[in-house]
Write a protein that holds these residues in place. Structure first.
Motif, PDB file in Angstrom:
ATOM      1  N   GLY A 115       0.889  -1.215   0.006  1.00 50.34           N
ATOM      2  CA  GLY A 115       0.263   0.016  -0.205  1.00 50.34           C
ATOM      3  C   GLY A 115       0.850   1.398  -0.005  1.00 50.34           C
ATOM      4  N   PRO A 116       1.805   1.298   0.937  1.00 46.68           N
ATOM      5  CA  PRO A 116       2.455   2.736   1.006  1.00 46.68           C
ATOM      6  C   PRO A 116       3.258   2.707  -0.172  1.00 46.68           C
ATOM      7  N   PRO A 119       9.854  -1.569   6.438  1.00 50.69           N
ATOM      8  CA  PRO A 119      10.480  -2.734   7.083  1.00 50.69           C
ATOM      9  C   PRO A 119       9.628  -2.973   8.531  1.00 50.69           C
ATOM     10  N   ILE A 120       8.591  -2.253   8.598  1.00 49.84           N
ATOM     11  CA  ILE A 120       7.589  -2.696   9.810  1.00 49.84           C
ATOM     12  C   ILE A 120       6.624  -3.768   9.306  1.00 49.84           C
ATOM     13  N   THR A 121       6.189  -3.614   8.128  1.00 49.49           N
ATOM     14  CA  THR A 121       5.204  -4.899   7.485  1.00 49.49           C
ATOM     15  C   THR A 121       6.293  -6.067   7.076  1.00 49.49           C
ATOM     16  N   LEU A 122       7.425  -5.768   6.649  1.00 49.57           N
ATOM     17  CA  LEU A 122       8.295  -7.004   6.321  1.00 49.57           C
ATOM     18  C   LEU A 122       8.649  -7.774   7.617  1.00 49.57           C
ATOM     19  N   ILE A 135      12.648  -0.320  12.873  1.00 48.86           N
ATOM     20  CA  ILE A 135      13.061  -1.748  13.011  1.00 48.86           C
ATOM     21  C   ILE A 135      12.714  -2.090  14.325  1.00 48.86           C
ATOM     22  N   VAL A 136      12.766  -1.472  15.385  1.00 49.73           N
ATOM     23  CA  VAL A 136      12.364  -1.750  16.764  1.00 49.73           C
ATOM     24  C   VAL A 136      11.022  -1.555  16.912  1.00 49.73           C
ATOM     25  N   LEU A 153       5.772  -4.634  17.200  1.00 50.75           N
ATOM     26  CA  LEU A 153       4.431  -5.193  16.865  1.00 50.75           C
ATOM     27  C   LEU A 153       4.467  -6.586  16.440  1.00 50.75           C
ATOM     28  N   ALA A 154       5.445  -7.443  15.625  1.00 49.65           N
ATOM     29  CA  ALA A 154       5.707  -8.627  15.499  1.00 49.65           C
ATOM     30  C   ALA A 154       5.395  -9.422  16.475  1.00 49.65           C
TER      31      ALA A 154
END
Length: 494
Positions: free
Chosen positions: A161-162, A317-320, A374-375, A380-381
């Protein structure tokens, strides 16, 4: 109501071409709603420039969608039981596509907000029906595989999306973000008509809580109007009236849900300490995430000079990390239980948000943005998967649908409130330049604190055995011979 087709609803094999078609239709429908939300965030600065609006107008462009989605998602799920999931899914596709065209043609910010609200109602049909299609189409032995594939591939659409939104804005116009939904919806409708079996309705129209839905939407709308317009244009009589009227309607909503025969929000579910605690954690974490992402994307483009595509890529990177780590986190939760992960995860998310307070003009991406991203992604993961499992495990199997719907609504409303409140808490009121960055940093500190509160809530309310995999031939939902807590005693089930 016409009878269902002769084929029984749960007759599609997962590995068959028809099964792949059902899965594709479900992913396209839900993915379109998820993608639209993330892509529009990246397009906000371009929308503000073309439509000549400031921060309050951009808040409405986001919150109008979240308002109707959060208020109507439970009713959308109930409509699937009344009319049939396939029909509601197709209706949602048509409504979402039509309102997307209207959003793309909007001449001003207020018409855009109105059409975004209508688009949210289409999404409120799509999101629950897309998952329910898997339940009504696949036999029981194939449903877990189908749901896992749906979750993973829908996550891919969120990641795209982004990037896609940023590319469309840079290459053409923010309006293309909305027009893109039309061919996707057409493909989803064609696949649905070709592959998804027609399911017989299982519900009763009397079970629709329309009074609750309308009261919740109007109450939230009044409160959000006051929170956005009051700080931006002064606390005039209309803002004060909206605040008072909205609060009164929300109180009336709770009264209706407590007294109604078929409430959209069964308050008895919250008798479970586990269910209540998991949803409070959801409220804190998703409030922090929704408001922080809204402000960070604006800051990256408006103050730090990022293109729309670069701003979308900055948060990728958050979604990955969510996609890559989810299977491992699921296995870890099975061994340790959900409580440790739901405690450590929000703490890490809070640390990531605190690291993002290093945003400044002239700062490089690797030194000022990437560490926090990244953190935050790691936190969230660790949180999202165990949180969902705890919500579903806190109630009996036949209430899993409504439990999931309530948690989904809590997450959407958390984002809705965050976009309205967090700029206010950060002291932002149409500022730009250094003032906007300073306000964004204050808002990020507030978000970090909320994540820490979410961790504390999980530590105090989630039982040690929640989410832990069972060993040996035990009875359903037991650990060490003790039943998991239930939200509703059996004698109280409707």
């Amino acid at each position: 109501m016409p009878p269902a087709t002769p084929a029984p609803p749960s007759s599609v094999a997962y590995a068959s071409p028809r099964g792949r078609g059902v899965l594709l239709a479900s992913i396209l429908g839900s993915g379109m709603a998820f993608l639209d939300g993330t892509a529009v965030n990246v397009a906000l600065p371009a929308i503000g420039r073309e439509l000549g609006t400031g921060l309050s107008g951009l808040q409405w462009a986001v919150d109008a969608y979240l308002l109707t989605l959060g208020a109507w998602v439970l009713t959308g799920g109930a409509l699937g039981d009344v009319w049939g999931q396939r029909r509601v899914f197709l209706l949602g596709l048509v409504g979402f596509a039509a309102t997307s065209v209207l959003c793309g043609l909007a001449p001003g910010i207020w018409t855009l907000a109105l059409f975004r609200a209508a688009q949210g109602m289409g999404a409120a049909l799509l999101v629950p029906a897309s998952l329910a299609l898997l339940r009504t189409s696949f036999p029981e032995e194939d449903r877990q595989r189908a749901v896992s594939a749906w979750a993973g591939l829908s996550g891919v659409t969120t990641a795209v999306g982004p990037l896609l939104g940023g590319w469309l804005v840079d290459a053409g116009s923010w309006r293309l973000v909305f027009f893109l939904n039309v061919p996707v919806a057409a493909l989803a409708a064609w696949v649905t008509l070709r592959h998804v079996p027609d399911d017989a309705p299982t519900g009763d129209a009397r079970k629709l809580d329309l009074a609750g839905s309308v009261t919740a939407a109007l109450g939230l709308g009044g409160v959000i109007y006051a929170l956005i317009e009051g700080p931006a244009h002064g606390w005039n009589p209309s803002a004060i009236l909206a605040a008072v009227g909205g609060t009164a309607l929300l109180v009336a909503f709770l009264f209706l849900e407590a007294r109604g025969r078929h409430p959209m929000l069964p308050l008895a579910l919250f008798r479970s300490r586990t269910f209540s605690g998991a949803n409070l954690t959801t409220l804190a974490v998703y409030f922090a995430l929704g408001g922080a992402i809204f402000l960070v994307v604006l800051a990256l483009q408006q103050e730090l000079g990022y293109s729309a595509l670069a701003a979308g890529a900055a948060l990728l990177p958050i979604t990955l990390l969510l996609l890559a780590l989810s299977p491992m986190v699921g296995r870890l939760a099975g061994r340790l239980g959900a409580r440790p992960l739901m405690t450590v995860g929000p703490v890490l998310a809070g640390v990531g948000l605190a690291l993002l307070t290093r945003l400044r003009e002239g700062g490089g991406y690797v030194s000022t943005v990437l560490p926090g991203v990244i953190v935050l992604g790691l936190g969230l993961a660790l949180t999202v998967g165990p949180l969902t499992a705890v919500v579903l495990g806190a109630v009996e199997d036949r209430h899993a649908g409504i439990a999931s719907g309530v948690n989904n609504a809590v997450a959407r409303i958390a984002g809705l409130l965050a976009v309205a409140l967090l700029p206010l808490l950060g002291g932002l009121a149409g500022d730009s330049g250094a003032d906007f960055l300073a306000g964004t940093r204050r808002a990020l500190w507030v978000s970090a604190g909320l994540c820490f509160l979410g961790a504390l809530c999980a530590l105090l309310t989630i039982p040690r055995e929640a989410g832990r995999a069972e060993k040996g031939p035990t009875k359903p939902r037991t650990s060490a011979g003790k039943p998991q807590p239930k939200a509703l005693p059996r004698e109280q089930h409707a």
